[in-house]
Design a protein around this motif. Structure first.
Motif, PDB file in Angstrom:
ATOM      1  N   SER A   1      37.830  41.591  35.921  1.00  0.00           N
ATOM      2  CA  SER A   1      37.481  41.548  37.343  1.00  0.00           C
ATOM      3  C   SER A   1      37.631  42.928  37.957  1.00  0.00           C
ATOM      4  N   PHE A   2      36.732  43.250  38.893  1.00  0.00           N
ATOM      5  CA  PHE A   2      36.747  44.506  39.644  1.00  0.00           C
ATOM      6  C   PHE A   2      36.694  44.160  41.125  1.00  0.00           C
ATOM      7  N   SER A   3      37.560  44.793  41.922  1.00  0.00           N
ATOM      8  CA  SER A   3      37.554  44.545  43.367  1.00  0.00           C
ATOM      9  C   SER A   3      37.810  45.851  44.103  1.00  0.00           C
ATOM     10  N   VAL A   4      37.066  46.029  45.222  1.00  0.00           N
ATOM     11  CA  VAL A   4      37.223  47.217  46.065  1.00  0.00           C
ATOM     12  C   VAL A   4      37.551  46.746  47.479  1.00  0.00           C
ATOM     13  N   ASP A   5      38.697  47.181  47.985  1.00  0.00           N
ATOM     14  CA  ASP A   5      39.132  46.761  49.310  1.00  0.00           C
ATOM     15  C   ASP A   5      38.249  47.401  50.389  1.00  0.00           C
TER      16      ASP A   5
ATOM     17  N   SER B   1      43.797  38.698  30.860  1.00  0.00           N
ATOM     18  CA  SER B   1      42.853  39.300  31.786  1.00  0.00           C
ATOM     19  C   SER B   1      43.085  40.793  31.913  1.00  0.00           C
ATOM     20  N   VAL B   2      42.050  41.462  32.433  1.00  0.00           N
ATOM     21  CA  VAL B   2      42.112  42.866  32.824  1.00  0.00           C
ATOM     22  C   VAL B   2      41.561  42.931  34.247  1.00  0.00           C
ATOM     23  N   GLN B   3      42.373  43.404  35.182  1.00  0.00           N
ATOM     24  CA  GLN B   3      41.982  43.428  36.579  1.00  0.00           C
ATOM     25  C   GLN B   3      42.017  44.865  37.097  1.00  0.00           C
ATOM     26  N   VAL B   4      40.897  45.284  37.717  1.00  0.00           N
ATOM     27  CA  VAL B   4      40.761  46.627  38.267  1.00  0.00           C
ATOM     28  C   VAL B   4      40.590  46.490  39.779  1.00  0.00           C
ATOM     29  N   ALA B   5      41.411  47.193  40.525  1.00  0.00           N
ATOM     30  CA  ALA B   5      41.369  47.095  41.987  1.00  0.00           C
ATOM     31  C   ALA B   5      41.454  48.490  42.591  1.00  0.00           C
TER      32      ALA B   5
ATOM     33  N   TYR C   1      43.542  54.729  45.886  1.00  0.00           N
ATOM     34  CA  TYR C   1      44.428  54.163  44.868  1.00  0.00           C
ATOM     35  C   TYR C   1      43.623  53.210  43.989  1.00  0.00           C
ATOM     36  N   ILE C   2      43.755  53.354  42.688  1.00  0.00           N
ATOM     37  CA  ILE C   2      43.062  52.486  41.727  1.00  0.00           C
ATOM     38  C   ILE C   2      44.101  51.999  40.736  1.00  0.00           C
TER      39      ILE C   2
END
Length: 839
Positions: free
Chosen positions: A561-565, A598-602, A618-619
């Motif tokens: 999953s990838f999410s950008v605030d 899982s692998v989560q990128v935010a 921040y990543i």
């Protein structure tokens, strides 16, 4: 007349009874004169011999210290890993020779060594501090080479050097490979005149006396700089002089008609004979002068006692002056000197000893002087060098001890030599002479050298593991390429052919990516990696990365999953390609080390309070994988490092990915941290300070960019000596719609340029007959046709190290494309060089 005679008779009669008394007085005066002369002569000779012996011991200590220093330094030089690499007959070995040459020259800067040789096991000089001697001088028959080749360090004095024709001191050490086997020999050579040359120059006795050194075969190894040629030539008495070394009395001999005296001592390390020689008449001059004066006084009987007392007083004054002079010389000595009583109480200290021990020049001497061991424990009883020398009645030489002055926190390392002064008739020593040498700097330097050696060995081991792993990483995709190509040569269905072609291409791409990582790391090491700045959308970048890894995640049944605030600006300004490279490494590692979960990128951001127009981005990349052991977390970002370096490790890799990430983040001015627990997972936190980009301005800037021009049909000269590569490029260019002529080397290319007209030349660099650089230079020098001489030349080469591009452009080429050449790269290069003419 009668009256005068009578008076004389009466006078003689009166004096005649006194004649025996006068005779006794005269004989007593003569005997007293003789006794005084002999005792004075012996006293002067003993004093001179004692002073000479002490000076000889100081000379012996200094030479021994310098020889030990030479052996220690040359041994450390022989353990330098770059020397072992320079002995290898490989690309690395040839490259290492340059660094080894510089290091050997650097070790010679302090003047201790005259030259170095690095020899292989065949007796060939592979490397010399003087390059002219490499491969020319043959010293494989020397004993020091044969001993070191057999694995034994060796120290030898050569009476006549084959190079300098002077005596030399040679220290040879075996150079060992990683397995401990001898792979070569390091030979360190010093001119013997460099040893104790300052002390030899200062040790001048009278007009012609001084110190010198004899070596093997009765050769004069070193003499004072002020000595004339032949002044201390060994001569026929050399063997007898050497045999008399260490005697308790002066050795008397005749040199060119003059009576000489000397004291000799053998140096235990080098085998040299150290000699202090002086004119006998000058040494015994005080006694001779005294005897002459007393003999003159004996003529005058009545003044005998008066004159004897006067001259005795003068003699005692001379002795006191001589003692004062000796005390002055002792105070000026560069070595600390202390005399102790039989109980260990200091009686005298010279200025150097007071300085070493931190005692004021005029302060009262302490009741005792305490020394410590390396751990700070006091040396008492038998461990004390002072008490041990007095108790054992034996000299103690070269004992390392430490001392800390009461008012100081600075501990000094001291080299101690203690020598008892024997009493009369061989009685036990009543006093002790101790010399002190402050060797703190030398000890600290040796410790630093040992630490540097250990660090170098650790780096060498890490590089060896890296090279072994790189061999595996290169061979694995290369095996895939060759395997698929071998299958494609067979008669197979079209669907399998397409599959095998795709697999071969993917393996080749993996190999190219590995080489690009190595080149990127090399550019970072040399500081040549440049970052670009352009607007980009982090959300689009995340979509691209997610698309690249989604298939791999599905194959392992992992949630990706990838999410950008919303706090992240719509556009940021920076190097999108390098940020993409960072994310590819972090996400790729997370997928590789996560067997399930899982692998989560935010990503999120905060405006910077200190920097207007910037945001703190921040990543985080979090996985539920195997985690990193606590003792490995500090090393994962280091070059050539892997958490598992065994042959059976579960996860393959070159050990460069995270090292590259660390350096790219540093170039961007950011930081990266890890939070990991073994068996639970790992989270990487990336923090970057980035410029924010206005959306409208960024779009306008992008729209203003020039699109690659639409090139017309070009006449291209393709120059390459490799047949397969030439064919591939020729087909690629023809599919792009261009006419292509080919040449196999630079000479053919120059001839074709003279005969025909071309719009562009694609030039390989390394070719037989004539290379690409020389061919370009000849083409540029064609003066009769300006258009021909200005043909755009694009370098096609496998040289892709930092500085290669600048070197080829500086040689007259217009652009630079690295192999393996891809169609997009080639189109861009043609657009840059030829397209500018068609805008």
């Amino acid at each position: 007349m009668t009256t005068l005679w009578a008076r004389a008779q009466r006078r003689l009669a009166f004096d005649r009874p006194l004649m025996p008394v006068l005779s006794v007085v005269l004989i007593g005066a003569f005997i007293s004169t003789l006794v005084v002369y002999l005792n004075t002569k012996n006293a002067v000779e003993r004093l001179a011999q004692s002073q000479t012996t002490q000076s000889l011991k100081l000379l012996d200590q200094q030479i021994s210290a310098q020889v030990r220093d030479m052996v220690t330094k040359s041994r450390l030089v022989s353990q330098d890993g770059v020397l072992r690499l320079a002995l290898e007959d490989s690309y690395i070995g040839r490259s290492a020779k340059v660094a080894a040459q510089r290091k050997l020259l650097g070790y010679m800067e302090d003047g201790l060594f005259e030259r170095f040789y690095l020899m292989n096991m065949h007796g060939v000089i592979v490397l010399a501090s003087n390059p002219a001697l490499a491969g020319v001088l043959n010293i494989s028959d020397r004993e020091y080479y044969l001993q070191a080749k057999a694995g034994h360090p060796y120290l030898e004095t050569i009476p006549v050097s084959r190079v300098s024709k002077r005596p030399i001191l040679v220290a040879s050490h075996p150079v060992r490979g990683p397995d401990g086997a001898v792979v070569g020999v390091l030979v360190a050579i010093s001119d013997t005149n460099t040893f104790a040359k300052d002390v030899l120059a200062q040790m001048r006795i009278g007009n012609s006396g001084g110190a010198y050194i004899l070596g093997p075969a009765d050769v004069l190894v070193a003499q004072p700089s002020w000595a004339a040629d032949g002044q201390f030539a060994p001569g026929p008495v050399a063997r007898e002089l050497i045999a008399n070394a260490g005697a308790d009395s002066f050795f008397h001999f005749d040199r060119q008609g003059a009576q000489r005296v000397c004291v000799a001592q053998r140096n235990q390390i080098t085998g040299w004979t150290l000699v202090i020689e002086a004119d006998e008449a000058e040494v015994l001059a005080p006694a001779t002068r005294l005897a002459t004066l007393i003999a003159g006084m004996s003529v005058l009987i009545l003044a005998l006692v008066t004159l004897a007392l006067g001259f005795l007083r003068k003699t005692l004054l001379n002795l006191r002056n001589a003692e004062a002079d000796q005390r002055t010389l002792t105070d000026l000595s560069p070595v600390g000197i202390i005399t102790f009583s039989q109980s260990g109480t200091p009686l005298y200290m010279n200025a150097k000893a007071r300085s070493i021990l931190g005692i004021e020049p005029k302060a009262q001497l302490p009741a005792e002087v305490l020394f410590e061991d390396a751990l700070g424990e006091p040396l008492v009883g038998a461990a004390s060098p002072v008490l041990a020398a007095l108790d054992q009645q034996q000299p103690i030489l070269g004992q390392l001890a430490w001392h800390q002055a009461p008012a100081s926190s600075d501990r000094r390392a001291i080299n101690i030599n203690a020598s008892p002064l024997s009493g009369q008739g061989g009685a036990n020593a009543q006093s002790l002479v101790v010399t002190l040498e402050d060797i703190t700097d030398r000890v600290l330097a040796e410790q630093a050298l040992v630490s540097a050696k250990e660090a170098a060995e650790a780096a060498t081991n890490a590089k060896s593991e890296f090279l072994a792993n790189m061999s595996h990483e290169i061979r694995t995709p290369l095996n895939g390429v060759l395997g698929m190509l071998k299958l494609l040569r067979q008669d197979i269905p079209p669907e399998e052919r397409a599959q095998y072609t795709e697999m071969a291409f993917n393996s080749g791409s993996r190999l190219l990516a590995l080489l690009n990582d190595v080149l990127d790391f090399s550019q970072m090491e040399t500081g040549n990696l440049q970052l670009s700045t352009a607007p980009f959308d982090l959300r689009t970048l995340f979509d691209d990365v997610e698309g690249a890894f989604s298939l791999a995640a599905k194959e392992k049944q992992l949630e990706l999953s990838f999410s950008v605030d919303q706090s992240v600006p719509a556009l940021l300004a920076g190097d999108e390609a390098r940020l993409r490279q960072i994310l590819f490494n972090l996400v790729g590692n997370a997928l590789k080390f996560t067997p399930e979960g899982s692998v989560q990128v935010a990503a999120w951001a905060n405006p910077s309070a200190k920097h207007a127009g910037k945001a703190r981005v921040y990543i985080s990349v979090a996985d539920t994988g195997v985690g990193i052991p606590d003792d490995k977390q500090d090393h994962v970002f280091e070059r050539f490092t892997q958490t598992d370096a065994s042959y059976a490790r579960r996860y393959q890799g070159a050990g460069l990915g995270l090292a590259i990430v660390k350096r790219i983040v540093a170039l961007m001015g950011g930081t990266i941290d890890l939070d990991s627990e073994e068996g639970v997972g790992t989270t990487a936190y990336l923090h970057l300070l980035m410029d924010t980009a206005d959306t409208a301005a960024a779009v306008a800037q992008c729209a203003a960019g020039d699109a690659p021009p639409c090139l017309p049909r070009l006449r291209i000269l393709l120059v390459d000596d490799e047949t397969v590569g030439l064919l591939g490029l020729q087909v690629m260019l023809k599919r792009m719609g261009h006419d292509v002529a080919t040449a196999g080397n630079g000479k053919e290319a120059v001839e074709l340029v003279r005969k025909g007209e071309f719009d562009c030349i694609l030039m390989d660099i390394q070719m037989p007959v004539m290379d690409g650089v020389e061919a370009t230079r000849l083409i540029r020098s064609i003066a009769e046709d300006e258009k021909m001489a200005n043909i755009p030349v694009i370098a096609l080469t496998a040289y892709a190290m930092p500085g290669d591009r600048e070197r080829f452009l500086g040689a007259g080429m217009d652009d630079y494309v690295t192999k393996p050449v891809q169609m997009e790269m080639l189109q861009e290069a043609l657009a840059r060089t030829v397209g500018a003419q068609h805008r």
